[in-house]
Design a protein around this motif. Structure first.
Motif, PDB file in Angstrom:
ATOM      1  N   PHE A  28       0.859  -1.175   0.000  1.00 51.15           N
ATOM      2  CA  PHE A  28       0.000   0.000   0.000  1.00 51.15           C
ATOM      3  C   PHE A  28       0.897   1.227   0.000  1.00 51.15           C
ATOM      4  O   PHE A  28       2.080   1.145   0.276  1.00 51.15           O
ATOM      5  CB  PHE A  28      -0.951  -0.006   1.204  1.00 51.15           C
ATOM      6  CG  PHE A  28      -0.285  -0.430   2.481  1.00 51.15           C
ATOM      7  CD1 PHE A  28       0.405   0.479   3.261  1.00 51.15           C
ATOM      8  CD2 PHE A  28      -0.328  -1.751   2.896  1.00 51.15           C
ATOM      9  CE1 PHE A  28       1.039   0.090   4.419  1.00 51.15           C
ATOM     10  CE2 PHE A  28       0.303  -2.145   4.061  1.00 51.15           C
ATOM     11  CZ  PHE A  28       0.988  -1.226   4.818  1.00 51.15           C
ATOM     12  N   SER A  29       0.337   2.369  -0.309  1.00 51.13           N
ATOM     13  CA  SER A  29       1.118   3.579  -0.511  1.00 51.13           C
ATOM     14  C   SER A  29       1.315   4.341   0.801  1.00 51.13           C
ATOM     15  O   SER A  29       0.365   4.873   1.366  1.00 51.13           O
ATOM     16  CB  SER A  29       0.410   4.476  -1.531  1.00 51.13           C
ATOM     17  OG  SER A  29       1.114   5.671  -1.694  1.00 51.13           O
ATOM     18  N   TYR A  88       0.227   3.688  10.316  1.00 53.09           N
ATOM     19  CA  TYR A  88       1.040   4.629   9.546  1.00 53.09           C
ATOM     20  C   TYR A  88       0.378   6.004   9.614  1.00 53.09           C
ATOM     21  O   TYR A  88       0.161   6.512  10.708  1.00 53.09           O
ATOM     22  CB  TYR A  88       1.272   4.125   8.124  1.00 53.09           C
ATOM     23  CG  TYR A  88       2.200   2.923   8.104  1.00 53.09           C
ATOM     24  CD1 TYR A  88       3.577   3.093   8.187  1.00 53.09           C
ATOM     25  CD2 TYR A  88       1.711   1.628   8.029  1.00 53.09           C
ATOM     26  CE1 TYR A  88       4.436   2.010   8.200  1.00 53.09           C
ATOM     27  CE2 TYR A  88       2.560   0.528   8.036  1.00 53.09           C
ATOM     28  CZ  TYR A  88       3.921   0.737   8.126  1.00 53.09           C
ATOM     29  OH  TYR A  88       4.764  -0.339   8.138  1.00 53.09           O
ATOM     30  N   ASP A  89      -0.021   6.586   8.488  1.00 50.21           N
ATOM     31  CA  ASP A  89      -0.649   7.909   8.552  1.00 50.21           C
ATOM     32  C   ASP A  89      -2.159   7.808   8.322  1.00 50.21           C
ATOM     33  O   ASP A  89      -2.796   8.756   7.880  1.00 50.21           O
ATOM     34  CB  ASP A  89       0.000   8.881   7.562  1.00 50.21           C
ATOM     35  CG  ASP A  89       0.036   8.359   6.142  1.00 50.21           C
ATOM     36  OD1 ASP A  89      -0.326   7.187   5.918  1.00 50.21           O
ATOM     37  OD2 ASP A  89       0.438   9.118   5.242  1.00 50.21           O
ATOM     38  N   GLY A  90      -2.748   6.659   8.673  1.00 52.17           N
ATOM     39  CA  GLY A  90      -4.192   6.451   8.519  1.00 52.17           C
ATOM     40  C   GLY A  90      -4.736   5.606   9.656  1.00 52.17           C
ATOM     41  O   GLY A  90      -4.246   5.674  10.779  1.00 52.17           O
ATOM     42  N   ASN A 134      -9.158  -3.520   7.008  1.00 50.50           N
ATOM     43  CA  ASN A 134      -9.680  -2.370   6.292  1.00 50.50           C
ATOM     44  C   ASN A 134      -8.719  -1.220   6.553  1.00 50.50           C
ATOM     45  O   ASN A 134      -8.668  -0.693   7.662  1.00 50.50           O
ATOM     46  CB  ASN A 134     -11.094  -2.035   6.777  1.00 50.50           C
ATOM     47  CG  ASN A 134     -11.621  -0.783   6.139  1.00 50.50           C
ATOM     48  OD1 ASN A 134     -11.563   0.291   6.728  1.00 50.50           O
ATOM     49  ND2 ASN A 134     -12.137  -0.908   4.933  1.00 50.50           N
ATOM     50  N   LEU A 135      -7.919  -0.863   5.544  1.00 56.05           N
ATOM     51  CA  LEU A 135      -6.911   0.181   5.677  1.00 56.05           C
ATOM     52  C   LEU A 135      -7.449   1.464   5.065  1.00 56.05           C
ATOM     53  O   LEU A 135      -7.909   1.466   3.921  1.00 56.05           O
ATOM     54  CB  LEU A 135      -5.624  -0.225   4.968  1.00 56.05           C
ATOM     55  CG  LEU A 135      -5.025  -1.576   5.358  1.00 56.05           C
ATOM     56  CD1 LEU A 135      -3.802  -1.870   4.513  1.00 56.05           C
ATOM     57  CD2 LEU A 135      -4.691  -1.610   6.833  1.00 56.05           C
ATOM     58  N   ARG A 136      -7.389   2.547   5.828  1.00 56.21           N
ATOM     59  CA  ARG A 136      -7.783   3.877   5.348  1.00 56.21           C
ATOM     60  C   ARG A 136      -6.542   4.754   5.430  1.00 56.21           C
ATOM     61  O   ARG A 136      -6.123   5.153   6.516  1.00 56.21           O
ATOM     62  CB  ARG A 136      -8.897   4.467   6.215  1.00 56.21           C
ATOM     63  CG  ARG A 136     -10.152   3.648   6.255  1.00 56.21           C
ATOM     64  CD  ARG A 136     -10.886   3.779   4.952  1.00 56.21           C
ATOM     65  NE  ARG A 136     -12.074   2.942   4.959  1.00 56.21           N
ATOM     66  CZ  ARG A 136     -12.647   2.503   3.862  1.00 56.21           C
ATOM     67  NH1 ARG A 136     -12.150   2.800   2.692  1.00 56.21           N
ATOM     68  NH2 ARG A 136     -13.708   1.748   3.930  1.00 56.21           N
ATOM     69  N   LEU A 137      -5.941   5.007   4.260  1.00 55.26           N
ATOM     70  CA  LEU A 137      -4.691   5.763   4.193  1.00 55.26           C
ATOM     71  C   LEU A 137      -4.847   6.929   3.227  1.00 55.26           C
ATOM     72  O   LEU A 137      -5.627   6.845   2.275  1.00 55.26           O
ATOM     73  CB  LEU A 137      -3.555   4.852   3.715  1.00 55.26           C
ATOM     74  CG  LEU A 137      -3.281   3.628   4.580  1.00 55.26           C
ATOM     75  CD1 LEU A 137      -2.385   2.645   3.848  1.00 55.26           C
ATOM     76  CD2 LEU A 137      -2.650   4.046   5.891  1.00 55.26           C
TER      77      LEU A 137
END
Length: 191
Positions: free
Chosen positions: A39-40, A75-77, A104-107
């Protein structure tokens, strides 16, 4: 570069090991430009915190399960996660299990839903002879991996392993990608 601190302020178990646990985890990671994350995430230093609730049933039962739900920064999310693990013991020689993991990743660089499914079959012929096969699929790489391992404990300190790793690409149709057989004889000399 990477650190994790895990704190379990609440853990309750009964006499057969059914249990409930609350965990808090603080993590630190340094991401460099060449990190192959799926992921970014921009390069930098990150701290994040996660709270988890874990419910387990005793492994002494013919059917046992673990359910873990977690939420926190990532990270940042943010990340919400759910993991379930069910094991069935048909006899003392045959066990099978299924694990499902959802993240569930929210970035800021994009959202991602990650699904991982793992299945395992354990054939425990004797205390010294076993054959365990694991199969895993993940939705990010869209790949399937199979690991099949035969283990013979000849005597203490002397073991034979026969392993077959097989990869499959499952994007359009299931195609084999790599095969890696391995034989290992471990012999310990005492002096």
């Amino acid at each position: 570069e990477t650190a994790t601190v895990l704190w379990r302020p609440i853990e309750v178990q009964n006499y057969v090991n059914d249990g409930f646990r609350f965990e808090y985890e603080h993590s630190y990671d340094v991401v460099t430009a060449e990190d192959p994350l799926s992921f970014s995430v921009p390069a930098g230093r990150y701290h994040w915190d996660v709270g988890r609730v874990r419910v387990t049933t005793s492994e002494n039962r013919a059917v046992n399960a673990t359910l873990v739900a977690g939420y926190g920064t990532f990270y940042d999310g943010t990340r919400a996660s759910l993991e379930s693990d069910v094991t069935l013991r048909f006899t003392r020689h045959v066990q099978t299990g299924l694990i499902y993991i959802f993240d569930n990743l929210r970035l800021p660089g994009g959202d991602e839903n990650v699904h991982v499914i793992r299945g395992r079959l354990s054939l425990l012929f004797t205390a010294d002879l076993s054959w365990v096969t694991l199969v895993q699929y993940d939705s990010v790489s869209d790949r399937i991996g199979v690991n099949s391992r035969f283990r013979w404990i000849i005597e203490d300190g002397r073991e034979l392993f026969l392993v077959l790793n097989q990869g499959f690409d499952a994007r359009d149709e299931v195609r084999p990608t790599r095969t890696a057989p391995l034989a290992k004889l471990q012999w310990t000399f005492w002096f």
